[in-house]
Design a protein around this motif. Sequence first.
Motif, short mmCIF file in Angstrom:
data_model
loop_
_atom_site.label_atom_id
_atom_site.label_comp_id
_atom_site.label_asym_id
_atom_site.label_seq_id
_atom_site.Cartn_x
_atom_site.Cartn_y
_atom_site.Cartn_z
N GLN A 1 0.85 -1.19 0.00
CA GLN A 1 0.00 0.00 0.00
C GLN A 1 0.89 1.23 0.00
OE1 GLN A 1 -3.32 0.22 -0.25
NE2 GLN A 1 -3.37 -1.99 -0.50
N ASP A 2 0.71 2.07 -0.98
CA ASP A 2 1.46 3.31 -1.09
C ASP A 2 0.89 4.32 -0.10
OD1 ASP A 2 2.99 5.44 -1.83
OD2 ASP A 2 2.13 5.65 -3.84
N PRO A 3 1.70 4.84 0.84
CA PRO A 3 1.17 5.78 1.83
C PRO A 3 0.73 7.11 1.20
CG PRO A 3 3.53 5.63 2.02
CD PRO A 3 3.11 4.59 1.03
N TYR A 4 1.17 7.40 0.01
CA TYR A 4 0.82 8.66 -0.64
C TYR A 4 -0.36 8.51 -1.61
CZ TYR A 4 5.25 9.90 1.36
OH TYR A 4 6.25 10.10 2.23
N ARG A 5 -0.90 7.33 -1.69
CA ARG A 5 -2.00 7.08 -2.60
C ARG A 5 -3.30 7.64 -2.03
NH1 ARG A 5 -3.31 1.79 -5.85
NH2 ARG A 5 -5.44 2.26 -6.45
N LEU A 6 -4.07 8.30 -2.88
CA LEU A 6 -5.36 8.83 -2.45
C LEU A 6 -6.36 7.69 -2.39
CD1 LEU A 6 -5.52 12.13 -4.50
CD2 LEU A 6 -4.93 11.84 -2.11
#
Length: 85
Positions: free
Chosen positions: A7-12
């Motif tokens: 999971q990308d922490p910067y993904r909306l």
Amino acid sequence: MTHQDHQDPYRLGTPQAAPADGDGPGAVSRGDLLRTLLWTVVVLSAVANMALSFAGAAAPLHLASGLVTVLAAGTLVVRALRGRR
């Protein structure tokens, strides 16, 4: 681990799990709170001692505010030295 598992922490989008209260990078620890309180006591008691000097107050008042200043400053020093270990 596949790309879809990460999971990308910067993904909306919807967050996976919210951190509990008191956790996370912005949380203030008890040590930080105590250090801030001790610095406040040091400054206020030193200012009170200076004001008592200018006002010509009695010696016991000078000694009391000086003792508070020394105890708070000494506690800060002891905590700093213990934190180095």
